[in-house]
Scaffold this motif. Sequence first.
Motif, short mmCIF file in Angstrom:
data_model
loop_
_atom_site.label_atom_id
_atom_site.label_comp_id
_atom_site.label_asym_id
_atom_site.label_seq_id
_atom_site.Cartn_x
_atom_site.Cartn_y
_atom_site.Cartn_z
N ASN A 178 -5.08 0.37 50.69
CA ASN A 178 -5.60 -0.38 49.55
C ASN A 178 -5.48 0.34 48.22
N ARG A 234 -3.12 -4.54 36.60
CA ARG A 234 -2.09 -3.92 37.44
C ARG A 234 -1.33 -4.95 38.25
N ALA A 264 -24.09 -8.81 33.39
CA ALA A 264 -24.31 -8.78 34.84
C ALA A 264 -23.01 -8.42 35.55
N ASP A 280 -23.08 4.21 29.33
CA ASP A 280 -22.01 3.22 29.51
C ASP A 280 -22.51 1.82 29.12
N LEU A 338 -13.54 -2.76 36.43
CA LEU A 338 -12.56 -2.37 37.45
C LEU A 338 -11.78 -3.59 37.93
N ASP A 379 -15.00 0.93 48.31
CA ASP A 379 -15.34 -0.46 48.63
C ASP A 379 -14.87 -0.84 50.03
N VAL A 380 -13.65 -0.43 50.39
CA VAL A 380 -13.09 -0.91 51.65
C VAL A 380 -13.49 -0.04 52.84
N THR A 391 -26.29 2.66 37.61
CA THR A 391 -25.86 2.16 36.30
C THR A 391 -26.04 3.28 35.29
N ILE A 421 -6.94 6.99 39.88
CA ILE A 421 -7.37 6.33 38.65
C ILE A 421 -8.85 5.94 38.71
N LYS A 422 -9.51 6.35 39.80
CA LYS A 422 -10.95 6.14 39.95
C LYS A 422 -11.37 4.68 39.90
N CYS A 423 -10.61 3.85 40.55
CA CYS A 423 -10.98 2.44 40.59
C CYS A 423 -12.03 2.19 41.66
N GLY A 424 -12.15 3.11 42.61
CA GLY A 424 -13.22 3.00 43.61
C GLY A 424 -12.95 2.04 44.74
N VAL A 425 -11.75 1.52 44.81
CA VAL A 425 -11.48 0.53 45.85
C VAL A 425 -11.56 1.19 47.24
N HIS A 483 -20.55 -6.71 34.22
CA HIS A 483 -20.26 -5.31 33.90
C HIS A 483 -20.99 -4.37 34.85
N VAL A 484 -22.28 -4.67 35.05
CA VAL A 484 -23.08 -3.83 35.94
C VAL A 484 -22.50 -3.84 37.36
N LYS A 485 -21.85 -4.94 37.71
CA LYS A 485 -21.30 -5.03 39.06
C LYS A 485 -19.80 -4.70 39.09
N GLY A 542 -27.93 -9.12 38.04
CA GLY A 542 -27.61 -7.71 38.11
C GLY A 542 -27.93 -7.17 39.49
N MET A 579 -30.91 -3.13 36.44
CA MET A 579 -29.96 -2.04 36.62
C MET A 579 -30.54 -1.00 37.56
N PRO A 630 -4.31 1.38 44.96
CA PRO A 630 -3.26 0.75 44.14
C PRO A 630 -2.26 1.75 43.58
N ARG A 633 -7.77 -4.18 37.73
CA ARG A 633 -6.97 -4.59 38.87
C ARG A 633 -6.07 -5.77 38.51
N ARG A 654 -13.86 -9.28 44.48
CA ARG A 654 -13.69 -7.86 44.85
C ARG A 654 -12.27 -7.44 44.50
N GLN A 655 -12.14 -6.17 44.20
CA GLN A 655 -10.81 -5.67 43.80
C GLN A 655 -9.75 -6.00 44.83
#
Lengths: 650, 161
Positions: free
Chosen positions: A597, B101, B86, A481, B94, A626-627, A477, A619-623, B88-90, A398, A473, A599, B98, B144-145
């Motif tokens: 990036n 899609r 583990a 959820d 998502l 990330d990038v 976290t 869509i809140k994928c958060g990519v 899921h937490v990471k 984790g 966590m 989508p 991806r 990674r996505q």
Amino acid sequence: MIKSLADLEKAASEGARNIHPPYLKVMVGAATCGIASGANEVIAAAEESIKLIGNGAVVTRTGCIGMCYEEPLLDILKPGWPRLTYSHVKPEQVAGILEAVKDGKVIKEGLLGKIEEIEDITRNTRNTRYRFPLEKVPQEVAEAEHLFKLPFTDKQQHLAMRNCGIIDPESIEEYIARGGYFGLYEVLTEMEPDEVIDMVDKAGLRGRGGGGFGTGRKWRYCKQTEGYRYVICNADEGDPGAYMDRSLLESDPHSVIEGMLIGAYALESQQGYVYVRAEYPLAMQRLQKAIDDAYAHGLLGEVIFGTEFSFNLRIVKGGGAFVCGESTALMASIEGKPGEPRAKYVHTVEKGLWNQPTVLNNVETWANVPLIINKGADWFASIGTEGSKGTKIFSLVGNVERAGLVEVPMGITLKEIIYDIGGGIPGGKRFKAIQTGGPSGGCIPESLLDLEVDFDTLWEAGSMMGSGGMIVMDEETCMVDVAKFFIEFLKDESCGKCVSCREGLSQMHEILRRITEGEGQESDLDLLEELGKVMQDSSLCALGSSAPNPVLSTLRFFRDEYLAHIREKRCPAAVCTALIHYEINENCTGCTLCAKNCPVHAIAGKVKKLHVIDQDKCIKCGVCQDVCKFDAVTRNTRNTRNTHSSEKPS
Amino acid sequence: MGQPKGLVSENAYTILNEVEEKRVSLIAALQKIQARYRYLPETAMRQVAARLRVPVSQVYHVATFYSAFSLKPKGRHIVNVCLGTACHVKGAGLILDRFKRELKVDEGDTTEDGQFTLQAVRCIGCCSIAPAVMIDTETHGYVRQDKVADIIKRYRESKEK
């Protein structure tokens, strides 16, 4: 064929020569985690370079030493030197490392540590430590850290993992060289079956698979019932977040086979099964190789060590059902039926597989058995706490800096595991909870980090040992959820036989879904607790009765998070997609990377100009976050649209 | 019926072993058929039932109980996105989205060209390299996505060779 002590000694000396050969040996950690990190590419590169070295130099594979966060790992065993371990090895580095070694030099980059001494833990007849003979050791090696004195390893004690990362898991001789099958020999030639049971009982070994039932006691109950007894190894490691059983089977399969042989002798059983998950192809392959080798050497089959004892062992491949980790379901599955549990008015030790008395223990439990024989019950009982003896392997994963397998004596604190061994939370974030015990366990908050971990203390904290998964966590976290995640898991995996589990989980999931989408009510929390109690009281098997634990433990320790979702329509950890939104702040340099990036093409903006996210498309994928290299995307704990809509009268 | 005493005679063993073999073989037989055809065709299930002398209903019960079996043909490549704790937490959820899609299929479905079946799996035991995805028997760690498309491409290409 191994028929006598002399044969065993002979195999041992052959194995010892392979473990520490008089020529250069390169060893790569190649369990599933190592391979996924690129071990096979490293092996290929090493095999290429080693040709240039000659002089009998070899490349071999070993299992997982537990340092998964450092993989791929490459070890150098050069006569006269301590063993050297390199971490995060890239194939292109290998030639350089080996060339230097050939010239008696050492490349410092990537050198993680050295081993000068290894404990031969299962050997009580000889020296218990193997010291690498040292001569002409280069300065860099002399200065290197000791691998077993690193923060990650210092507090660990590898007993069940005694051979992991040390031997080639596919070599029976190397296992024997580390004292393997000597315990079996002793048992078969010098001990009565009941003496073995007494010894395991006295050692205080408790089942490592979940419940923590006394192994010796279980064996004794089984022995009291007449019949054709079976022994089974539960390798259907289903708890998400736990993978020590996979690692043991991939790194040291013979320890499990020897443990089962010893158990079978004690129980006068002639047939055993190992029930392995279908998701573990490599574990199955290495175990099958080990079983085949054991047969070929006469250590499985008829008249083992020339005695009257015969034992057959076979693998049964699971069909992919979490509930098959439950004893009666697992046995039903071996019988070729759907893995549905039955009520245990009669225990499986009396009527188990095919209605015969059956002992079921998990992989780690079996791997501990040969140790007890070799080192004695008192030695084993001297490790650990009053009620929980020996060590336990945890998979520390984790949001933790150093993720891997950790074998520690029982009684170590959670804080030591997370901070001293695991190195704490990455990225300077705050610790929130540690989840133990798989879906049947619970989440332990920061206030209980001084807890000394054993079977009983975890139980008292509303969680359980389970098979040893520890998922750390951090503040990002969301505990609601996480509860929803486990309930969804269990809803999918419930076999559907009893109403309270099947319907209870569906209802709990629906309530949690509502809460995470901002549609929950405060009365939902009481409803969850009430449902949980009913499930605990009335479910048929442990899967159902422990299923509410993730909800109940998060409600107990993280109620405020539930309330934030319900009252404020806010996800404090910014995880639940219905309750969050992303924004681009003024750090944006207009590099367009996020827009490229995205989508769903929800980001608009010109080059070198501030970009904007279209909230309706997102869509809140958060990519984008990330990038982004400039920290320009923020995730907010509210959904802008939710806030607006709640302001308007409906 | 009480416990048969003295069952430990050689003949009883042989009989018992035969019975065992037959029963154990139901799941094993279905596993082999699944591996060969990438699903369990109805005719094959009927044949298994006839040969092992078990009711078709029992074969169907087993076939629908375990997630390893499928009554619909699966793709050439099985994409198992790990949704263990583990992972899921990471952010494994998502990653799964991806894949959905990129492959334009829902969880459990197969792409139109029969190349990929997308599945969510509960822990493949690679928690230290989370989030993890297992494609066929290969495991990919730290997914990674923005790397998902590349991973898929590699398997698409491997078929064309």
